[in-house]
Write an enzyme that holds these catalytic residues in place. Structure first.
Site, PDB file in Angstrom:
ATOM      1  N   GLY A 137       5.105   9.946   4.240  1.00 32.57           N
ATOM      2  CA  GLY A 137       6.506   9.543   4.311  1.00 32.57           C
ATOM      3  C   GLY A 137       6.732   8.227   5.033  1.00 32.57           C
ATOM      4  O   GLY A 137       7.854   7.762   5.155  1.00 32.57           O
TER       5      GLY A 137
ATOM      6  N   ASP B 102      10.870  14.634  -2.729  1.00 28.53           N
ATOM      7  CA  ASP B 102       9.892  13.633  -2.329  1.00 28.53           C
ATOM      8  C   ASP B 102       8.817  13.650  -3.422  1.00 28.53           C
ATOM      9  O   ASP B 102       8.732  14.604  -4.207  1.00 28.53           O
ATOM     10  CB  ASP B 102       9.300  14.022  -0.965  1.00 28.53           C
ATOM     11  CG  ASP B 102       8.136  13.146  -0.581  1.00 28.53           C
ATOM     12  OD1 ASP B 102       8.259  11.915  -0.680  1.00 28.53           O
ATOM     13  OD2 ASP B 102       7.076  13.699  -0.188  1.00 28.53           O
ATOM     14  N   LEU B 103       8.020  12.597  -3.511  1.00 23.90           N
ATOM     15  CA  LEU B 103       7.046  12.515  -4.609  1.00 23.90           C
ATOM     16  C   LEU B 103       5.619  12.906  -4.164  1.00 23.90           C
ATOM     17  O   LEU B 103       5.104  13.961  -4.543  1.00 23.90           O
ATOM     18  CB  LEU B 103       7.069  11.094  -5.191  1.00 23.90           C
ATOM     19  CG  LEU B 103       6.169  10.823  -6.382  1.00 23.90           C
ATOM     20  CD1 LEU B 103       6.595  11.620  -7.598  1.00 23.90           C
ATOM     21  CD2 LEU B 103       6.175   9.330  -6.715  1.00 23.90           C
ATOM     22  N   ASP B 104       5.028  12.040  -3.332  1.00 23.41           N
ATOM     23  CA  ASP B 104       3.640  12.246  -2.892  1.00 23.41           C
ATOM     24  C   ASP B 104       3.519  13.546  -2.088  1.00 23.41           C
ATOM     25  O   ASP B 104       4.171  13.703  -1.063  1.00 23.41           O
ATOM     26  CB  ASP B 104       3.177  11.090  -1.987  1.00 23.41           C
ATOM     27  CG  ASP B 104       3.165   9.747  -2.707  1.00 23.41           C
ATOM     28  OD1 ASP B 104       2.561   9.651  -3.778  1.00 23.41           O
ATOM     29  OD2 ASP B 104       3.763   8.792  -2.183  1.00 23.41           O
TER      30      ASP B 104
ATOM     31  N   ASN C 291       5.292   2.598  -5.636  1.00 21.21           N
ATOM     32  CA  ASN C 291       4.554   2.932  -6.862  1.00 21.21           C
ATOM     33  C   ASN C 291       5.182   4.106  -7.610  1.00 21.21           C
ATOM     34  O   ASN C 291       4.588   4.607  -8.575  1.00 21.21           O
ATOM     35  CB  ASN C 291       3.097   3.254  -6.509  1.00 21.21           C
ATOM     36  CG  ASN C 291       2.354   2.029  -5.998  1.00 21.21           C
ATOM     37  OD1 ASN C 291       2.239   1.028  -6.714  1.00 21.21           O
ATOM     38  ND2 ASN C 291       1.884   2.068  -4.769  1.00 21.21           N
TER      39      ASN C 291
ATOM     40  N   LYS D 235      -5.271  -2.481   0.148  1.00 20.37           N
ATOM     41  CA  LYS D 235      -5.153  -1.020   0.022  1.00 20.37           C
ATOM     42  C   LYS D 235      -4.375  -0.692  -1.240  1.00 20.37           C
ATOM     43  O   LYS D 235      -4.759   0.188  -2.012  1.00 20.37           O
ATOM     44  CB  LYS D 235      -4.465  -0.431   1.254  1.00 20.37           C
ATOM     45  CG  LYS D 235      -4.299   1.081   1.214  1.00 20.37           C
ATOM     46  CD  LYS D 235      -2.964   1.520   0.596  1.00 20.37           C
ATOM     47  CE  LYS D 235      -2.861   3.035   0.456  1.00 20.37           C
ATOM     48  NZ  LYS D 235      -1.552   3.445  -0.085  1.00 20.37           N
TER      49      LYS D 235
HETATM   50  C1  G6P Z   1       5.010   7.833   0.589  1.00 14.86           C
HETATM   51  C2  G6P Z   1       3.702   8.360   1.144  1.00 14.86           C
HETATM   52  C3  G6P Z   1       3.186   7.438   2.250  1.00 14.86           C
HETATM   53  C4  G6P Z   1       3.098   6.005   1.735  1.00 14.86           C
HETATM   54  C5  G6P Z   1       4.479   5.537   1.284  1.00 14.86           C
HETATM   55  C6  G6P Z   1       4.470   4.132   0.702  1.00 14.86           C
HETATM   56  O1  G6P Z   1       6.025   8.033   1.525  1.00 14.86           O
HETATM   57  O2  G6P Z   1       3.873   9.664   1.675  1.00 14.86           O
HETATM   58  O3  G6P Z   1       1.932   7.897   2.656  1.00 14.86           O
HETATM   59  O4  G6P Z   1       2.623   5.147   2.751  1.00 14.86           O
HETATM   60  O5  G6P Z   1       4.940   6.442   0.273  1.00 14.86           O
HETATM   61  O6  G6P Z   1       3.794   4.153  -0.526  1.00 14.86           O
HETATM   62  P1  G6P Z   1       3.342   2.891  -1.381  1.00 14.86           P
HETATM   63  O7  G6P Z   1       2.829   3.505  -2.664  1.00 14.86           O
HETATM   64  O8  G6P Z   1       4.571   2.045  -1.623  1.00 14.86           O
HETATM   65  O9  G6P Z   1       2.318   2.168  -0.597  1.00 14.86           O
HETATM   66 MG    MG Z   2       5.331  13.319   0.772  1.00 15.45          MG
END
Ligand code: G6P
Ligand code: MG
Length: 223
Positions: A53, A15-17, A125, A83
């Site tokens: 996620g 996973d990234l974030d 992103n 956002k």
């Molecule tokens: C990841 C993060 C989420 C986020 C989702 C979409 O899963 O953990 O918190 O809402 O990505 O991200 P984005 O950058 O496309 O809004």
């Molecule tokens: Mg994550």
């Protein structure tokens, strides 16, 4: 014997974030700003933890449920865009400082062991973040929000990652910091390693606070 060989882990899907980069903090700042702009004062870090996620539109619902107004679908799309624009503004300042401790060493070590490295993130992103942090060169295949139609806990993002890596789901180990992500990994029939602030509560097969820990890779990879 043949079964054992096919079931061996040959790829790691990250996973990234919150696993590779500290962008979860920037997501929080961007959602907090939107909440304030909408007059929603009660949006907290605990609410933000539930957004991990979760897709952008579902994350927006978590913000809006803290307020008392109803909005049309069109308005919601505008808010999600607002956002994201603010989030992208924050991402412009991202450097390799945002790469979490132990990440690069882990990626290098796993590659040396001959494992394939994939990304499985719902974020649209993802390409920008990998570019800005310099992580792109450590990754073999990316599966992200741009490749899928269903967010975690659906297994789609991980199944696409396995396919891109040319591996069977049972040959992949997922590394996640969110509950939705661990549920998705299990639904994809993949083994999982949980990290991050909630690592003990995620329900993962293997639990470590972060990638800087002494992880017993040999026993995980040969299990
Ligand atoms: C990841 C993060 C989420 C986020 C989702 C979409 O899963 O953990 O918190 O809402 O990505 O991200 P984005 O950058 O496309 O809004
Ligand atoms: Mg994550």
């Amino acid at each position: 014997m043949t079964g054992m060989v096919t079931n061996m882990i040959k790829g790691i899907i990250f996973d990234l974030d919150g696993v590779l980069v500290s962008t979860d903090e920037l997501h929080y700042q961007a959602w907090k700003k939107l909440a304030m702009d909408l007059g929603i004062m009660g949006f907290t870090k605990e609410d933000n933890a539930r957004q991990k996620g979760v897709s952008r539109m579902d994350s927006l619902e978590i913000v809006l449920e803290k307020g008392n107004k109803r909005y049309s679908d069109e308005e919601k799309l505008t808010f999600a865009d607002q956002k994201n624009n603010f989030y992208i503004e924050l991402l412009q300042r991202l450097t390799d400082d945002a790469v979490l401790a132990g990440v690069k060493e882990t990626l290098i070590m796993l590659r040396k062991k001959g494992l394939l490295i994939g990304i499985g993130s719902v974020s649209k992103n993802t390409p920008l973040i990998l570019e800005k942090t310099g992580l792109k060169s450590y990754i073999d295949q990316i599966s992200c929000g741009l490749d899928i139609s269903k967010s975690k806990p659906d297994p789609e993002v991980f199944l696409v990652a396995a396919k891109k890596l040319g591996l069977l789901p049972v040959q992949c180990l997922v590394i996640e910091d969110s509950k939705a992500g661990i549920i998705a990994a299990k639904a994809a029939n993949m083994r999982s390693l949980g990290v991050g602030p909630e690592y003990e509560q995620l329900g993962a097969d293997y639990k470590y606070k972060n990638l800087q820990c002494e992880i017993d890779w040999d026993s995980i990879l040969n299990s």
